[in-house]
Write a protein that holds these residues in place. Structure first.
Motif, PDB file in Angstrom:
ATOM      1  N   LEU A   1       0.840  -1.191   0.000  1.00  0.00           N
ATOM      2  CA  LEU A   1       0.000   0.000   0.000  1.00  0.00           C
ATOM      3  C   LEU A   1       0.877   1.242   0.000  1.00  0.00           C
ATOM      4  O   LEU A   1       1.782   1.368   0.820  1.00  0.00           O
ATOM      5  N   VAL A   2       0.596   2.143  -0.935  1.00  0.00           N
ATOM      6  CA  VAL A   2       1.269   3.436  -1.005  1.00  0.00           C
ATOM      7  C   VAL A   2       0.179   4.498  -1.003  1.00  0.00           C
ATOM      8  O   VAL A   2      -0.818   4.371  -1.711  1.00  0.00           O
ATOM      9  N   GLN A   3       0.394   5.545  -0.208  1.00  0.00           N
ATOM     10  CA  GLN A   3      -0.632   6.575  -0.070  1.00  0.00           C
ATOM     11  C   GLN A   3      -0.055   7.931  -0.418  1.00  0.00           C
ATOM     12  O   GLN A   3       1.082   8.244  -0.093  1.00  0.00           O
ATOM     13  N   ASP A   4      -0.860   8.751  -1.115  1.00  0.00           N
ATOM     14  CA  ASP A   4      -0.508  10.150  -1.309  1.00  0.00           C
ATOM     15  C   ASP A   4      -1.729  10.990  -0.938  1.00  0.00           C
ATOM     16  O   ASP A   4      -2.668  10.474  -0.326  1.00  0.00           O
ATOM     17  N   ASP A   5      -1.724  12.266  -1.302  1.00  0.00           N
ATOM     18  CA  ASP A   5      -2.816  13.154  -0.887  1.00  0.00           C
ATOM     19  C   ASP A   5      -4.149  12.822  -1.540  1.00  0.00           C
ATOM     20  O   ASP A   5      -5.202  13.063  -0.958  1.00  0.00           O
ATOM     21  N   LYS A   6      -4.122  12.259  -2.751  1.00  0.00           N
ATOM     22  CA  LYS A   6      -5.359  12.056  -3.499  1.00  0.00           C
ATOM     23  C   LYS A   6      -5.814  10.611  -3.611  1.00  0.00           C
ATOM     24  O   LYS A   6      -6.969  10.359  -3.906  1.00  0.00           O
ATOM     25  N   ALA A   7      -4.912   9.638  -3.396  1.00  0.00           N
ATOM     26  CA  ALA A   7      -5.295   8.245  -3.619  1.00  0.00           C
ATOM     27  C   ALA A   7      -4.398   7.278  -2.865  1.00  0.00           C
ATOM     28  O   ALA A   7      -3.320   7.634  -2.409  1.00  0.00           O
ATOM     29  N   TRP A   8      -4.890   6.042  -2.770  1.00  0.00           N
ATOM     30  CA  TRP A   8      -4.107   4.907  -2.284  1.00  0.00           C
ATOM     31  C   TRP A   8      -3.788   4.057  -3.502  1.00  0.00           C
ATOM     32  O   TRP A   8      -4.627   3.887  -4.382  1.00  0.00           O
ATOM     33  N   THR A   9      -2.605   3.484  -3.538  1.00  0.00           N
ATOM     34  CA  THR A   9      -2.240   2.543  -4.591  1.00  0.00           C
ATOM     35  C   THR A   9      -1.942   1.215  -3.923  1.00  0.00           C
ATOM     36  O   THR A   9      -1.035   1.112  -3.096  1.00  0.00           O
ATOM     37  N   VAL A  10      -2.739   0.203  -4.251  1.00  0.00           N
ATOM     38  CA  VAL A  10      -2.609  -1.126  -3.660  1.00  0.00           C
ATOM     39  C   VAL A  10      -2.133  -2.080  -4.747  1.00  0.00           C
ATOM     40  O   VAL A  10      -2.718  -2.126  -5.832  1.00  0.00           O
ATOM     41  N   SER A  11      -1.077  -2.850  -4.442  1.00  0.00           N
ATOM     42  CA  SER A  11      -0.560  -3.846  -5.385  1.00  0.00           C
ATOM     43  C   SER A  11      -0.652  -5.225  -4.753  1.00  0.00           C
ATOM     44  O   SER A  11      -0.237  -5.424  -3.611  1.00  0.00           O
ATOM     45  N   LEU A  12      -1.216  -6.178  -5.503  1.00  0.00           N
ATOM     46  CA  LEU A  12      -1.372  -7.557  -5.046  1.00  0.00           C
ATOM     47  C   LEU A  12      -0.789  -8.501  -6.086  1.00  0.00           C
ATOM     48  O   LEU A  12      -0.975  -8.288  -7.286  1.00  0.00           O
ATOM     49  N   ASP A  13      -0.130  -9.540  -5.637  1.00  0.00           N
ATOM     50  CA  ASP A  13       0.368 -10.571  -6.543  1.00  0.00           C
ATOM     51  C   ASP A  13      -0.735 -11.610  -6.732  1.00  0.00           C
ATOM     52  O   ASP A  13      -1.126 -12.279  -5.780  1.00  0.00           O
ATOM     53  N   LEU A  14      -1.229 -11.734  -7.960  1.00  0.00           N
ATOM     54  CA  LEU A  14      -2.272 -12.709  -8.290  1.00  0.00           C
ATOM     55  C   LEU A  14      -1.866 -13.497  -9.538  1.00  0.00           C
ATOM     56  O   LEU A  14      -2.509 -13.380 -10.587  1.00  0.00           O
ATOM     57  N   PRO A  15      -0.812 -14.297  -9.461  1.00  0.00           N
ATOM     58  CA  PRO A  15      -0.408 -15.048 -10.648  1.00  0.00           C
ATOM     59  C   PRO A  15      -1.447 -16.101 -11.014  1.00  0.00           C
ATOM     60  O   PRO A  15      -2.056 -16.721 -10.143  1.00  0.00           O
ATOM     61  N   GLY A  16      -1.667 -16.266 -12.299  1.00  0.00           N
ATOM     62  CA  GLY A  16      -2.596 -17.281 -12.773  1.00  0.00           C
ATOM     63  C   GLY A  16      -4.051 -16.854 -12.765  1.00  0.00           C
ATOM     64  O   GLY A  16      -4.934 -17.659 -13.033  1.00  0.00           O
ATOM     65  N   VAL A  17      -4.334 -15.592 -12.479  1.00  0.00           N
ATOM     66  CA  VAL A  17      -5.719 -15.098 -12.468  1.00  0.00           C
ATOM     67  C   VAL A  17      -5.925 -14.244 -13.710  1.00  0.00           C
ATOM     68  O   VAL A  17      -5.147 -13.346 -14.006  1.00  0.00           O
TER      69      VAL A  17
END
Length: 127
Positions: free
Chosen positions: A42-58
């Motif tokens: 999770l990375v956050q700034d003033d306007k949004a959150w950026t969430v990264s998930l590893d989903l191999p094979g989906v």
């Protein structure tokens, strides 16, 4: 056989706890990197959150993302080759219109825009 009881004094206990926490932190970083495998980043700034998930094979077609207030639900369809289901609650409501999702090379990246609080102040006419 001879058994001798070991008595820990209060002076020695914090040192053991500190050692235990440091050892646990070392083992977690050595085996899991920054966190457990599959944990969201999770990375956050003033306007949004950026969430990264590893989903191999989906595949994109098998993925469903629902947003309700401050809760994000991510799940795969029942017939998907790999099953995934998770829900995350953020501290502020999410603006669904400005939110985007991208799945590239098995990494799902969500950009969740923060809902800007609307002022409910009204001017009242004085008579």
């Amino acid at each position: 056989m001879f058994f001798a009881p070991v008595v820990r004094t209060r002076a020695g206990v914090p040192a053991f706890r500190s050692f235990d926490r440091n050892f646990e932190r070392f083992v977690n970083e050595a085996f899991y990197g920054r966190g457990p495998a599959g944990a969201p980043r999770l990375v956050q700034d003033d306007k949004a959150w950026t969430v990264s998930l590893d989903l191999p094979g989906v595949a994109r077609e098998d993925l469903s993302i629902n947003i309700e207030g401050a809760v994000v639900r991510i799940e795969t369809k029942a017939e998907a080759s790999r099953q995934y289901k998770a829900a995350y609650e953020l501290p502020q409501e999410i603006d669904v219109e400005a939110t985007s999702a991208r799945l590239e090379n098995g990494v799902l990246t969500l950009t969740l825009a923060k809902q800007q609080p609307a002022s409910k102040a009204r001017a009242i006419e004085v008579k």
